[in-house]
Design a protein around this motif. Structure first.
Motif, PDB file in Angstrom:
ATOM      1  N   SER A   1     -16.741  -0.302 -13.984  1.00 12.62           N
ATOM      2  CA  SER A   1     -16.647  -0.689 -15.405  1.00 12.62           C
ATOM      3  C   SER A   1     -16.964  -2.167 -15.622  1.00 12.62           C
ATOM      4  N   ALA A   2     -17.775  -2.756 -14.737  1.00 12.34           N
ATOM      5  CA  ALA A   2     -18.130  -4.169 -14.855  1.00 12.34           C
ATOM      6  C   ALA A   2     -18.803  -4.422 -16.202  1.00 12.34           C
ATOM      7  N   GLY A   3     -18.343  -5.452 -16.895  1.00  9.70           N
ATOM      8  CA  GLY A   3     -18.861  -5.774 -18.219  1.00  9.70           C
ATOM      9  C   GLY A   3     -18.133  -5.004 -19.303  1.00  9.70           C
ATOM     10  N   THR A   4     -18.010  -3.681 -19.137  1.00 11.18           N
ATOM     11  CA  THR A   4     -17.299  -2.857 -20.118  1.00 11.18           C
ATOM     12  C   THR A   4     -15.831  -3.229 -20.182  1.00 11.18           C
ATOM     13  N   ALA A   5     -15.196  -3.393 -19.015  1.00 13.86           N
ATOM     14  CA  ALA A   5     -13.772  -3.722 -18.966  1.00 13.86           C
ATOM     15  C   ALA A   5     -13.498  -5.065 -19.619  1.00 13.86           C
ATOM     16  N   GLU A   6     -14.322  -6.071 -19.298  1.00 11.01           N
ATOM     17  CA  GLU A   6     -14.112  -7.409 -19.856  1.00 11.01           C
ATOM     18  C   GLU A   6     -14.244  -7.388 -21.377  1.00 11.01           C
ATOM     19  N   PHE A   7     -15.229  -6.632 -21.873  1.00 13.11           N
ATOM     20  CA  PHE A   7     -15.439  -6.578 -23.314  1.00 13.11           C
ATOM     21  C   PHE A   7     -14.270  -5.888 -24.019  1.00 13.11           C
TER      22      PHE A   7
END
Length: 358
Positions: free
Chosen positions: A305-311
């Motif tokens: 979920s790299a990028g998705t989780a941070e957003f």
């Protein structure tokens, strides 16, 4: 070394951490640079005022979660795995999950790892299938529970929307789609594993009997055979076995979510022993939103979920901070502790494990 082993080890290659690190940190740093509420002074003040007791508490909870994972894998295998082997299995499983898309996970690699730790293929397959079912059942039931407890506030009040297959979806709609897919998939797998493994295989056979789906028949037959083997391996366990694996599953995910509560409290400057009644309700809401956010993240196509989780972290938790920019700093710490740390640990542990097992 046969082709299958080479393929599995390729999936575990430390070079696979490059993409998720670039995507995750790239998205996060872009959000930080384009947010008018955050600057060098805000970052400096946030770090200087951070409550390190809560940070220490978050580490303790994180270690407790990893211990829970090792306890569960030992309970699943009737203690056939010792603590040392359990450590290798869990760390490499976490690493595999971190470098594969969330919708795929590291289950195939997990079977391979357990098999190399002297767990027969059929048993390893049954244990991995069972953990997937238990984890997904926790997501579904926990999400329904927190929605019932916080019907009006569990979803953040924002105007976030995205377009998927021509449909415009907000966070609520994405959650409904994701949790529905998880529930259907979990019930289907549970039926195959516990009730009708042979019927499961026949269903897959019929599903791949058309001209269009026939290309997947070989994989379908293989999956059906594996389900029959896994189902056979899970028969005959006493009630105490199921109590241990279910209780440890609840503990593992509760600890994972509680870790973020500790981390957020470190930046909200809440006294470690001074949480009021209203503050306790806020802690429950933070915990509940993690359940919802995790389900939304599960349909992410990116590794771990790299990028998705941070957003989505910013979307779900920014309202808890007076200065909206601080949530991005917390998101960085959260991912460092729960994601990038396991990429680093996996890269260190993997060569030792390969030397040990090959």
């Amino acid at each position: 070394m046969d082709t299958q082993q080479q393929k599995m080890l390729k999936n575990l290659s430390p070079t696979r951490i490059i993409l998720p690190v670039l995507v995750g940190l790239g998205v996060l740093f872009y959000m930080i640079l384009t947010d008018d509420n955050i600057n060098a002074e805000v970052i400096k003040n946030s770090l200087s005022q951070m409550d390190f007791w809560w940070v220490i508490a978050s580490f303790i909870v994180l270690f407790a979660r990893d211990f829970g994972y090792m306890f569960r894998i030992r309970a699943l295998t009737d203690n056939k795995l010792d603590w040392n082997s359990s450590f290798f299995v869990i760390m490499l499983w976490e690493f595999a999950s971190a470098v594969t898309p969330s919708v795929v996970g590291g289950t195939t690699v997990a079977v391979f790892i357990m098999n190399k730790e002297k767990i027969p293929f059929g048993k390893a397959l049954s244990f991995v299938m069972l953990t997937a079912i238990l984890d997904n059942l926790f997501f579904v039931f926990a999400s329904l529970l927190v929605i019932a407890l916080f019907p009006g506030s569990i979803f953040p009040e924002n105007n976030y929307t995205t377009e998927i297959l021509g449909f415009t979806l907000g966070l609520k709609q994405i959650f409904v789609v994701s949790v529905s897919l998880i529930a259907v998939y979990t019930l289907f797998m549970a039926w195959g594993l516990f009730i009708g493994p042979k019927s499961f295989k026949r269903f897959l056979w019929k599903l791949t009997s058309t001209k269009f789906t026939k290309r997947w028949r070989r994989d379908a037959v293989k999956s059906g055979n594996e389900m029959i083997v896994a189902s056979r391996e899970l028969r005959g366990h006493p009630l105490s076995y199921w109590v241990k694996v279910i209780a440890s599953t609840i503990f593992i995910w509760s600890a994972r979510y509680a870790m973020l509560n500790c981390l957020i409290n470190a930046f909200l400057h809440i006294s470690l022993l001074g949480i009021s009644h209203q503050g306790f309700l806020d802690q429950c809401l933070i915990f509940g939103r993690q359940v919802i956010m995790w389900i939304v993240m599960l349909i992410s196509p990116t590794p771990g979920s790299a990028g998705t989780a941070e957003f989505f972290f910013g979307e779900f938790f920014k309202e808890f901070f007076q200065d909206g920019g601080i949530v991005l700093i917390v998101a960085l710490f959260w991912r460092l502790f729960t994601y990038y740390a396991y990429l680093a640990i996996g890269s260190i542990v993997l060569p030792r494990w390969i030397t040990k097992r090959f």
